[in-house]
Design an enzyme around this catalytic site. Structure first.
Site, short mmCIF file in Angstrom:
data_model
loop_
_atom_site.label_atom_id
_atom_site.label_comp_id
_atom_site.label_asym_id
_atom_site.label_seq_id
_atom_site.Cartn_x
_atom_site.Cartn_y
_atom_site.Cartn_z
N HIS A 364 106.80 127.30 38.35
CA HIS A 364 105.84 128.36 38.66
C HIS A 364 106.54 129.56 39.27
CE1 HIS A 364 103.26 124.55 39.46
NE2 HIS A 364 103.22 124.86 38.20
N CYS A 677 110.49 136.06 21.01
CA CYS A 677 110.06 136.19 22.40
C CYS A 677 110.86 135.22 23.26
CB CYS A 677 108.56 135.88 22.50
SG CYS A 677 107.94 135.84 24.19
#
Length: 747
Positions: A364, A677
């Site tokens: 995260h 990406c």
């Protein structure tokens, strides 16, 4: 422990306090300490060995051995009984030292006259500082009470080193938290920054390890533990139901806090002369030593619980450790063991960098750091132990290094690096509004990655043409419960409005692997990166996927919308996900809501299997985004969380480039737009090679748009391709060196 020994222990600590409070410094203090211990223990020898470096112990003070050996006798970690004590972190107590396993005779010390040996590690919260040794002529083992008394003394010595009590001429110890330290970790987000340490959980420094009033300290300890237990009970009452995962964790936590054995050990420490705080730290250090070596993963995990409990109790006893007491510095570098997304986002974009003792490249914290374009170094072992609030720190996200309290030479070199980056950014700003058009006339669309509404101002400042990837999972990760559809719709609407007409490709919920929702029952998987994640979760929980798709449709409010599904491994998964979109559209139409004027439904190609899907897949999908981070790890079978293999394989490896070119050609044949990406898209040399393969759209972090555009505008793609083809024809495994060497002369 008998009353006499308790009194003797307190008397010894009292004499130590007086000695340490005197005017003597460094060597004189160490000499006084060994004299006091030897006389108190009625032993002929007391010695202190301290670490000169991480592998070498040195005799730094002694009463009883030859004084000429002080600062001359050294041994490696694990060598001799002293080295074994330091390595194991446990006491070695023997009546016959020469017969003990690992004994090493050191003739220069004159220790052959002594039979017994008792070595006690000097350590603080897992940080090994040295060994305290007591020896006698008589062949006897020290009693458990005597060993316990030595552990108490070793604890005080460790605490006093933290306070710099032994700093001075001739002493081995330097002042803690004053010397330069270089910490090597793992790159999780590139970049470089200079600032001041801002600790997520500031360390507690025990300034009063020795007590002269055991009764008062016992009362303080018991009051502090009672406060701790009440706080845990309150947390438990806050859990929604008694059978939730959260409640189960808190029940285990409560069990630790109510441990009678833990309390009795701390009470015994206080009775023997330690302050309440020092007693807590002593038991914390001993537990760390025991549990960190446990073979049982469950026991090792309990170490975190005990650590957290001890730290909470220390903060209660000292009043230290609350960041509310410390204003955030002008250029804060967040330092933490680990941190969740919600806590990190609370700090806002004021942070200039992050250094974590744990973490992973897909964590995260890494996601948020990439979104904020700030350097992040993870796995920097020891950083929370070494750093103090306000320390100068340099974060090198290119090398995965953090410099704490750097010396002038390092500081000057780092500032030169920052100045070069600043000049480069100024150069990139001059071409911000120009297209990424090569000298041969090919225009490459440069998009940016985002995941927060706060990222969108970078769209204009970076010169990106749109958002090639908007990560939607952050809004799920930072909450304690599933977000509502209306909340998501409002957020997506703000994203689209902030983009001001530029294309935004929303990636549906990509959870699983290392992105776990606290409110979703976890699945223990042996290999979560290849397990139940991303679109697999969405298809198994269609209600969640459909709710998110409805939120996206409503956010478009009749305008264009681009949505892509992550981690699609085969055509059937894409069709199933698209069918959920069809259901969402039908429902919105039935409710009379406006439908998108243009709807693009794409897939992320992150598994090699999808590259070999039937032709019909490439015809059905509106666009494809190659997810380079995952695709690379599966192509090379190299876990990107594993440092041993993560950097072993090159993105510009001929086999990987050949594979990418096959994907590009299939998309060209079917007329399907394709983009790349990932982190590699933002690296100029890699981006150049991708463009030479035929990719005409790249999506990257905002800070990378300028460097990539700068290079693309200065080259002919045909010439780059010729260099690549030549390297391939010559049998090179990677084209990196050939392209890099060519650029030196051409650009």
């Amino acid at each position: 422990m008998p009353h006499r020994l308790e009194s003797e222990s307190r008397k010894l600590l009292g004499r130590l306090r007086e000695a340490l409070a005197g005017d003597n410094e460094g060597q004189a203090r160490l000499d006084r300490v060994v004299d006091l211990i030897a006389s108190s223990m009625q032993a002929e020898v007391c010695s202190i060995y301290l670490f000169r470096d991480s592998e070498t112990l040195e005799l730094c003070a002694t009463q009883g051995l030859e004084q000429e050996a002080v600062h001359q006798t050294r041994m490696r970690l694990g060598e001799g009984l002293v080295g074994r004590t330091a390595q194991s972190g446990t006491v070695i107590n023997t009546a016959d030292a020469p017969a003990a396993k690992g004994f090493r005779y050191m003739p220069e010390t004159g220790e052959e006259r002594y039979s017994s040996f008792c070595g006690v590690p000097i350590q603080r919260l897992g940080d090994s500082l040295g060994v305290l040794v007591v020896q006698t002529k008589a062949a006897r083992e020290l009693t458990p009470d005597e060993v316990y008394a030595l552990e108490i003394v070793a604890m005080v010595i460790a605490e006093m080193t933290e306070l710099g009590a032994f700093v001075g001429e001739g002493a081995a110890l330097s002042a803690r938290h004053q010397q330069p330290v270089m910490l090597r970790g793992t790159v999780a987000q590139e970049g470089a920054s200079e600032g001041q340490v801002f600790l997520h959980e500031p360390r507690v420094v025990v300034t009063n390890p020795i007590s002269d009033d055991p009764d008062r300290e016992l009362a303080r300890l018991r009051e502090g533990v009672e406060t701790l237990r009440k706080s845990i009970d309150n947390m438990l009452m806050g859990a929604r139901t008694a059978d939730t995962d959260q409640a189960q964790v808190l029940q285990a936590y409560r069990m630790f806090a109510n441990s009678s054995s833990w309390m009795k050990r701390m009470e015994a420490d206080v009775a023997n002369g330690l302050s309440a705080e020092a007693a807590v730290e002593k038991e914390q250090s001993l537990a760390r030593t025991r549990l960190s070596k446990a073979g049982d993963a469950y026991l090792r995990e309990r170490l975190h619980d005990l650590d957290d409990l001890s730290n909470r109790l220390l903060r209660i006893l000292t009043g230290q450790g609350s960041n509310a007491e410390h204003d955030m510095p002008d250029a804060p570098i967040l330092v933490a063991r680990n941190i969740g997304p919600g806590e990190l986002l609370d700090y806002g974009k004021k942070l200039k960098g992050i250094v974590l003792e744990e973490g992973s490249v897909g964590s995260h914290a890494a996601i948020v750091a990439r979104a904020w374009a700030i350097p992040l170094v993870i796995n920097a072992k020891g950083v929370t132990r070494e750093a103090l609030n306000g320390d100068t720190i340099l974060v090198d996200g290119e090398q995965g290094i953090a410099h704490l309290r750097p010396d002038d030479t390092v500081h000057a070199a780092f500032r030169d690096k920052l100045e070069m980056q600043t000049r480069a950014q100024e150069r990139y700003a001059s071409i911000r509004d120009l297209p990424a058009t090569t000298k041969c006339g090919q225009t490459i669309s440069l998009m940016m990655n985002a995941g927060l509404i706060a990222d969108l101002p970078s769209l204009e400042g970076s010169g990106a043409e749109g958002v090639g990837l908007f990560r939607t999972e952050l809004q799920f990760l930072i909450r304690n419960q599933m977000p509502k559809r209306a909340e998501l719709s409002a957020l997506y609407s703000r994203v689209l409005k902030s983009a001001d007409g530029k294309r935004v490709a929303f990636r549906t919920l990509d959870i699983g692997s290392d992105k776990v929702l606290t409110y979703m029952k976890p699945n223990d998987e042996p290999n979560p990166a290849m397990g139940w994640r991303a679109i697999r979760v969405g298809l198994d929980k269609p209600g969640v996927l459909r709710m998110q798709l409805q939120a996206l449709l409503r956010a478009a409010d009749g305008g264009p919308l681009a949505v892509m599904f992550p981690f699609v491994a085969q055509m059937s998964e894409f069709r199933a996900a698209k069918a959920e979109m069809d259901k969402a559209i039908a429902r919105e139409e039935k409710l009379g809501h406006a439908l998108p004027s243009k709807l693009e439904i794409g897939a992320m190609l992150e598994t090699p299997s999808l590259a070999f899907a039937p032709d019909t897949f490439f015809q059905e999908v509106d666009f494809i985004s190659i997810g380079g981070n995952d695709l690379k790890q599966f192509f090379f079978a190299a876990d990107r969380e594993n440092e041993r293999v993560r950097k072993r394989y090159d993105t510009l490896d001929v086999s990987f480039l050949t594979f990418l070119e096959q994907i590009v050609k299939r998309c060209q044949t079917s007329g399907t737009p394709v983009s790349f990406c990932g982190e590699d898209a933002g690296r100029p040399v890699e981006a150049l090679c991708f463009a030479a393969l035929g990719l005409r759209s790249l999506s990257m972090r905002p800070a990378s748009v300028g460097p990539v555009k700068h290079l693309l505008r200065r080259v002919h793609l045909a010439e780059v391709r010729a260099v690549m083809d030549k390297a391939i024809a010559e049998g090179h495994q990677s084209v990196r060196r050939a392209v890099s060497d060519w650029l030196v002369y051409q650009v």
